[in-house]
Motif scaffolding. Structure first.
Motif, PDB file in Angstrom:
ATOM      1  N   ASP A 151       0.822  -1.205   0.000  1.00 57.69           N
ATOM      2  CA  ASP A 151       0.000   0.000   0.000  1.00 57.69           C
ATOM      3  C   ASP A 151       0.862   1.264   0.000  1.00 57.69           C
ATOM      4  O   ASP A 151       0.499   2.279  -0.616  1.00 57.69           O
ATOM      5  CB  ASP A 151      -0.914   0.012   1.224  1.00 57.69           C
ATOM      6  CG  ASP A 151      -2.002  -1.046   1.137  1.00 57.69           C
ATOM      7  OD1 ASP A 151      -2.381  -1.405   0.002  1.00 57.69           O
ATOM      8  OD2 ASP A 151      -2.477  -1.510   2.190  1.00 57.69           O
ATOM      9  N   CYS A 163      -4.746  -4.074 -12.252  1.00 56.66           N
ATOM     10  CA  CYS A 163      -3.879  -4.887 -11.398  1.00 56.66           C
ATOM     11  C   CYS A 163      -4.487  -6.278 -11.255  1.00 56.66           C
ATOM     12  O   CYS A 163      -5.705  -6.443 -11.205  1.00 56.66           O
ATOM     13  CB  CYS A 163      -3.677  -4.243 -10.025  1.00 56.66           C
ATOM     14  SG  CYS A 163      -5.180  -4.047  -9.053  1.00 56.66           S
ATOM     15  N   VAL A 168      -5.565   0.805  -3.438  1.00 62.25           N
ATOM     16  CA  VAL A 168      -6.539   1.182  -4.459  1.00 62.25           C
ATOM     17  C   VAL A 168      -7.100   2.570  -4.160  1.00 62.25           C
ATOM     18  O   VAL A 168      -7.263   3.403  -5.059  1.00 62.25           O
ATOM     19  CB  VAL A 168      -7.669   0.143  -4.535  1.00 62.25           C
ATOM     20  CG1 VAL A 168      -8.696   0.553  -5.590  1.00 62.25           C
ATOM     21  CG2 VAL A 168      -7.114  -1.237  -4.857  1.00 62.25           C
ATOM     22  N   LEU A 212     -10.757   1.296 -14.441  1.00 66.40           N
ATOM     23  CA  LEU A 212     -10.182   0.581 -13.298  1.00 66.40           C
ATOM     24  C   LEU A 212     -10.512  -0.893 -13.432  1.00 66.40           C
ATOM     25  O   LEU A 212     -11.678  -1.267 -13.574  1.00 66.40           O
ATOM     26  CB  LEU A 212     -10.745   1.129 -11.984  1.00 66.40           C
ATOM     27  CG  LEU A 212     -10.320   0.383 -10.718  1.00 66.40           C
ATOM     28  CD1 LEU A 212      -8.830   0.581 -10.449  1.00 66.40           C
ATOM     29  CD2 LEU A 212     -11.137   0.845  -9.512  1.00 66.40           C
ATOM     30  N   VAL A 261      -9.608  -4.550 -11.479  1.00 65.77           N
ATOM     31  CA  VAL A 261      -8.998  -5.182 -10.300  1.00 65.77           C
ATOM     32  C   VAL A 261      -9.341  -6.668 -10.334  1.00 65.77           C
ATOM     33  O   VAL A 261     -10.524  -7.034 -10.310  1.00 65.77           O
ATOM     34  CB  VAL A 261      -9.505  -4.549  -8.999  1.00 65.77           C
ATOM     35  CG1 VAL A 261      -8.864  -5.228  -7.798  1.00 65.77           C
ATOM     36  CG2 VAL A 261      -9.211  -3.055  -8.990  1.00 65.77           C
ATOM     37  N   THR A 277      -7.530  -7.519  -0.510  1.00 65.91           N
ATOM     38  CA  THR A 277      -8.900  -7.149  -0.121  1.00 65.91           C
ATOM     39  C   THR A 277      -9.612  -8.284   0.591  1.00 65.91           C
ATOM     40  O   THR A 277     -10.767  -8.139   0.970  1.00 65.91           O
ATOM     41  CB  THR A 277      -9.724  -6.759  -1.360  1.00 65.91           C
ATOM     42  OG1 THR A 277      -9.809  -7.892  -2.237  1.00 65.91           O
ATOM     43  CG2 THR A 277      -9.079  -5.601  -2.092  1.00 65.91           C
ATOM     44  N   VAL A 322     -13.782   0.739  -0.549  1.00 64.31           N
ATOM     45  CA  VAL A 322     -13.016   1.370  -1.613  1.00 64.31           C
ATOM     46  C   VAL A 322     -13.813   2.532  -2.183  1.00 64.31           C
ATOM     47  O   VAL A 322     -14.979   2.388  -2.534  1.00 64.31           O
ATOM     48  CB  VAL A 322     -12.703   0.368  -2.736  1.00 64.31           C
ATOM     49  CG1 VAL A 322     -11.994   1.057  -3.892  1.00 64.31           C
ATOM     50  CG2 VAL A 322     -11.860  -0.780  -2.212  1.00 64.31           C
TER      51      VAL A 322
END
Length: 534
Positions: A153, A171, A181, A194, A196, A202, A213
């Motif tokens: 992070d 990602c 994120v 985006l 993911v 997560t 998020v």
């Protein structure tokens, strides 16, 4: 482009040799044999010496990967211009890459699209490499991370602060969490896409206490969200709800009940145009809510067994702009004639229809042929009710049809032979795993229609395992994949290995998705057909 070395020798760009499994920065050959030097001198004037760097860069950009690599070896000037004109770069993101970040990004100082991949068997780069990359690539607009399991992070937060112009972020198989994120969403105000996938960070926590998020400053600019293989995907709920200008939403293999989130999105003003729901816990309540998306043009429902004809009817009656509809009924027989007739009556703009594990009859097919005059692409897979009579109906009445795929249906040569005269605009037909179809059918069709492309596979007859999942290509990585990213670093291509899913997910995740493996050849082929007509 054989020529003598250019007179432009004033570049101070330094070159170094690195480990070949990461990149190779080959030094320019300064010395050669006397014969080669004499031959070069005899070539005469260097006609590119007066060509502006901008023109030379434009030429390089029109070349393929191998030719660009060769050009970079001609002389110092070409090496410099080739590096400065390269905007896309794909690197093998093993831990050793950190040693070469300064030299790499001194040469490739104009990169705007970067892909970092690491094989799951190798140690990936850490924050120590990601942060310097972000400092040297402040104009980055696209970033793709695959298998970068050592990035945290903290590294993502620093990256987001340095690359605020990011527009697309993808990602997969990474281990940073919600905070990473959120850092991207809080600092990249121009973010549009985006994606993911398999983000293990997560997985911690759950329920109402789980960290959420978004929405962040990117909420107003986001147009596409794709979530796949997330154990705690519902933590993205605030982001999805807060993205007011969202156009495309793809939810694939994410655990939890999604009805409430979809209801919240659809019951407010929205501009959703494309929705993919695959292997999710959703019911007709979600489809009822989706019916409020009046601008909806593309809908994929793949293996959502709680959805029935009632939900399809609601969508058909309100989403009259629908152009593409994919349904994998998973052979539950909960979606059939009733829903398809409603589509036929209300969705006159339908151009593409894929039905897998759905059992339509001549009733719904005749309605579709009569009312959907723009239908160009049709796929029927694993349908027990599709026989020769239904195929004859399609051949006679689907006048606009251009591409047809039939797989695992009880049809024979008699049905397919109807396309020798029917469907005047048909350009391609693909038939697979149909027991009654023989191998010499293709020749008989071509006698009548020489231009028709016929693809027959009469050997594999098992209809089991038909799968409409196209998510692995989808939005695309689903729009966030870099097209044909095969970049070189110096004289050799940067090695990019396809990352695989990381191990270490909770066992319950895999147990709940043990039935969800595989990709359909039909879905992939049909997706290519669709893209070629886009």
């Amino acid at each position: 482009m054989g020529q003598s070395s250019s007179r432009h020798r004033n570049s101070s760009h330094h070159r170094s040799r690195v480990q070949p499994e990461i990149v190779s920065l080959a030094p320019l050959e300064e010395e050669g044999s006397d014969e080669a030097r004499e031959e070069a001198e005899g070539c005469g004037e260097d006609y590119t010496s007066e060509l502006p760097d901008e023109c030379l860069a434009s030429i390089f950009q029109s070349l393929g990967s191998g030719d660009r690599k060769s050009c970079s070896l001609v002389c110092r000037r070409w090496l410099m211009v080739e590096g400065q004109s390269r905007h896309r770069l794909a690197l093998n993101a093993q831990s050793e890459l950190v040693l070469f970040v300064p030299s790499l990004f001194s040469r490739f100082d104009s990169v705007t699209k970067l892909a970092l991949r690491c094989d799951r068997r190798s140690m990936s780069i850490t924050d120590e490499a990601l942060i310097p990359i972000s400092l040297r690539c402040r104009n980055l607009t696209r970033l793709k991370l695959r298998g970068c399991r050592e990035i945290t992070d903290v590294g993502m937060a620093a990256f987001a602060k340095n690359c605020k112009g990011l527009k697309k972020f993808s990602c997969g198989s990474c281990t940073f969490g919600v905070s990473g994120v959120n850092a991207v969403l809080d600092h990249c105000s121009s973010l549009e896409e985006l994606s993911v996938k398999r983000l293990r960070g997560t997985n911690d926590g759950g329920g109402d206490a789980a960290e959420s998020v978004g929405p962040g400053v990117a909420a107003s600019s986001l147009k596409t969200i794709c979530l796949k293989d997330l154990y705690n995907g519902q933590c993205f709920g605030p982001l999805i709800i807060g993205a007011k200008n969202l156009k495309t939403l793809k939810l694939l293999h994410c655990l939890g009940d999604w009805d409430r989130i979809l209801e919240t999105i659809a019951n407010r003003d929205n501009s959703l145009v494309e929705i993919h729901l695959e292997r999710l816990q959703v019911s007709d309540a979600a489809l009822m809510a989706i019916s409020n998306c009046l601008d909806l043009e593309i809908l994929h429902l793949v293996k959502v067994p709680e959805c029935t004809n009632a939900g399809i009817v609601a969508v058909a009656e309100h989403c009259k702009l629908l152009r593409k509809l994919h349904i994998d009924g998973w052979r539950t027989n909960r979606i059939g004639n009733e829903g398809l007739v409603a589509i036929a009556k209300n969705c006159n703009n339908l151009q593409e229809l894929v039905l897998i594990g759905v059992n339509p009859t001549a009733i719904s097919l005749e309605a579709l042929a009569a009312n959907c005059q723009k239908l160009e692409r049709l796929a029927l897979c694993g349908s027990e009710t599709i026989g020769d009579a239904e195929i004859l109906c399609i051949a006679e009445k689907c006048v606009a049809l251009k591409k047809l795929c039939i797989k695992g249906c009880p049809i024979s040569d008699q049905g397919i032979e109807a396309f020798a005269w029917g469907c005047p605009n048909l350009v391609k037909i693909k038939v697979k795993k149909c027991r009654g179809v023989t191998s010499d059918l293709a020749d008989r069709l071509r006698v009548r229609r020489e231009s028709l492309v016929v693809n027959l596979d009469v050997h594999g007859v098992e209809a089991d395992g038909l799968d409409a999942s196209a998510s692995d290509g989808g939005a695309q990585e689903d729009g966030l994949e870099f097209p044909t990213v095969v970049s070189q670093v110096g004289s050799a291509s940067a090695t990019v290995e396809t990352s695989s899913s990381s191990s270490g997910r909770p066992s319950s995740f895999w147990s709940k998705f043990s039935l969800f493996g595989g990709r359909s050849l039909v879905a992939c082929t049909f997706k290519r057909w669709s893209n070629s007509n886009a």
